[in-house]
Design a protein around this motif. Structure first.
Motif, PDB file in Angstrom:
ATOM      1  N   ASP A 210       0.862  -1.223  -0.089  1.00  0.00           N
ATOM      2  CA  ASP A 210       0.140   0.124   0.080  1.00  0.00           C
ATOM      3  C   ASP A 210       0.879   1.268  -0.094  1.00  0.00           C
ATOM      4  OD1 ASP A 210      -2.837   1.215   0.593  1.00  0.00           O
ATOM      5  OD2 ASP A 210      -1.186   2.080   1.977  1.00  0.00           O
ATOM      6  N   SER A 211       0.441   2.378  -0.691  1.00  0.00           N
ATOM      7  CA  SER A 211       1.288   3.435  -0.889  1.00  0.00           C
ATOM      8  C   SER A 211       1.636   4.329   0.376  1.00  0.00           C
ATOM      9  CB  SER A 211       0.780   4.431  -2.063  1.00  0.00           C
ATOM     10  OG  SER A 211      -0.519   4.817  -1.707  1.00  0.00           O
ATOM     11  N   THR A 256       5.896   0.345  -5.793  1.00  0.00           N
ATOM     12  CA  THR A 256       5.144   0.508  -6.945  1.00  0.00           C
ATOM     13  C   THR A 256       5.059   1.815  -7.496  1.00  0.00           C
ATOM     14  OG1 THR A 256       3.238   1.157  -5.444  1.00  0.00           O
ATOM     15  CG2 THR A 256       3.767  -1.321  -5.806  1.00  0.00           C
ATOM     16  N   ASN A 257       4.441   2.235  -8.677  1.00  0.00           N
ATOM     17  CA  ASN A 257       4.332   3.422  -9.371  1.00  0.00           C
ATOM     18  C   ASN A 257       3.609   4.471  -8.303  1.00  0.00           C
ATOM     19  OD1 ASN A 257       6.021   2.621 -11.636  1.00  0.00           O
ATOM     20  ND2 ASN A 257       4.111   2.084 -12.595  1.00  0.00           N
ATOM     21  N   ASN A 258       2.486   3.908  -7.998  1.00  0.00           N
ATOM     22  CA  ASN A 258       1.584   4.780  -7.123  1.00  0.00           C
ATOM     23  C   ASN A 258       2.261   5.167  -5.794  1.00  0.00           C
ATOM     24  OD1 ASN A 258      -0.609   4.792  -8.790  1.00  0.00           O
ATOM     25  ND2 ASN A 258      -1.456   2.863  -7.758  1.00  0.00           N
ATOM     26  N   SER A 259       2.981   4.478  -5.073  1.00  0.00           N
ATOM     27  CA  SER A 259       3.739   4.490  -3.987  1.00  0.00           C
ATOM     28  C   SER A 259       4.940   5.646  -4.274  1.00  0.00           C
ATOM     29  CB  SER A 259       4.431   3.395  -3.383  1.00  0.00           C
ATOM     30  OG  SER A 259       3.473   2.548  -3.064  1.00  0.00           O
ATOM     31  N   ARG A 260       5.658   5.279  -5.540  1.00  0.00           N
ATOM     32  CA  ARG A 260       6.856   6.316  -5.935  1.00  0.00           C
ATOM     33  C   ARG A 260       6.209   7.716  -6.008  1.00  0.00           C
ATOM     34  NH1 ARG A 260      11.061   4.562  -8.329  1.00  0.00           N
ATOM     35  NH2 ARG A 260      10.247   2.561  -8.855  1.00  0.00           N
ATOM     36  N   ILE A 261       5.166   8.146  -6.442  1.00  0.00           N
ATOM     37  CA  ILE A 261       4.556   9.371  -6.525  1.00  0.00           C
ATOM     38  C   ILE A 261       4.096   9.974  -5.200  1.00  0.00           C
ATOM     39  CG2 ILE A 261       2.517  10.494  -7.462  1.00  0.00           C
ATOM     40  CD1 ILE A 261       2.301   8.729  -9.687  1.00  0.00           C
ATOM     41  N   THR A 262       3.920   9.200  -4.451  1.00  0.00           N
ATOM     42  CA  THR A 262       3.449   9.539  -2.958  1.00  0.00           C
ATOM     43  C   THR A 262       4.519   9.930  -1.963  1.00  0.00           C
ATOM     44  OG1 THR A 262       1.234   8.274  -3.123  1.00  0.00           O
ATOM     45  CG2 THR A 262       2.143   8.927  -0.917  1.00  0.00           C
TER      46      THR A 262
END
Length: 284
Positions: A210-211, A256-262
């Motif tokens: 989870d992000s 993950t990509n979503n986690s990276r942005i966050t």
């Protein structure tokens, strides 16, 4: 309550000065230090003192980890030889030169005290180096070497400082013993940092995806690496840097990509606040 008001005002001032720095292309750390000096002469403000353990524990681990995380690993590996030579050999050489100069030219300065002064002034600051080089339009090679060296040299500088303090307290300095201990500290710090990085990699990859949780863990990692290394009486600074570099190198397979942005968004804000506070507090 006075300190709450002071911190609130400092955060507002940091934000305002950041806008001024961006608009007029000025080095942000220097502006903050000068602003802190100016604020300190205003009558009626409560005195501000920095406790070393607060600086080392609260500010250093996350700032070093964030700098290591954002380091371009390809360029760091490409220029590793000049980076490591500058971070270790040049820092220790500067420490010795300053120590010798202080001993010969300043009356009453002993050899251990001279080396202590050299250890204090020899390492450059990672945050200041990064901020200032962005304004100078230097070649990418020079910027990579300066930023990489300033990121790693905290370890050599702090280790040299530690042994200089011991020499001052003991009244003597045994060079070969200090050199051997230095190598042991470096090896232990690197091994500890890489081990913590590997454990964090397994946790991030196999347990938490989870992000929000991954972002939270990235804040726990630098403090864990730093505290464990300090408990082992090695360099928490170098351990944090090694942990950050290891996870940065493996980030594509872990985050993950979503986690990276966050993670990048949250860390940008936290880094901005911590950098701003530490430099303006230095001025105060």
């Amino acid at each position: 309550m006075n300190y709450v008001i002071l911190v609130t005002m400092l955060l507002f001032g940091i934000t305002f000065l950041a806008g001024v720095s961006n608009k007029y292309n000025l080095p942000f750390p220097i502006i903050l230090v000068l602003a802190g000096l100016f604020i300190s002469i205003i009558p009626g403000l409560p005195p501000v003192s920095l406790r070393p353990e607060i600086v080392f524990l609260i500010f250093l681990p996350p700032l070093l980890y964030e700098s290591a995380w954002k380091t371009n690993w390809h360029n760091f590996r490409k220029y590793k030889r000049p980076i490591l030579l500058s971070a270790f050999v040049l820092v220790l050489f500067t420490t010795c030169v300053v120590g010798a100069a202080a001993h010969f030219f300043i009356p009453g300065i002993s050899w251990p005290l001279g080396f202590l002064l050299g250890a204090i002034v020899s390492p450059t600051d990672a945050v200041a180096a990064t901020s200032i080089t962005k304004k100078l339009h230097l070649s990418p090679r020079i910027v990579t070497i300066l930023e990489g060296e300033s990121l790693v040299n905290d370890a050599s500088g702090l280790v040299a400082y530690k042994y200089a303090i011991s020499a001052v307290m003991a009244g003597n300095f045994i060079f070969w013993k200090a050199g051997l201990n230095f190598l042991i500290v470096i090896a232990g710090s690197v091994a500890t940092g890489l081990l913590i990085g590997y454990i964090a990699k397994v946790i991030l990859k196999r347990i938490f995806v989870d992000s929000v949780i991954q972002t939270t863990i990235t804040f726990i990692i630098p403090f864990t690496s730093y505290l464990i290394a300090e408990e082992l009486e090695i360099s928490g600074v170098l351990a944090v840097v090694c942990t950050g570099l290891y996870l940065s190198y493996n980030s594509e397979s872990v985050i993950t990509n979503n986690s990276r942005i966050t993670i990048y968004a949250v860390w940008d804000v936290v880094s901005f606040i911590l950098n701003g506070l530490i430099f303006i507090l230095i001025g105060l």
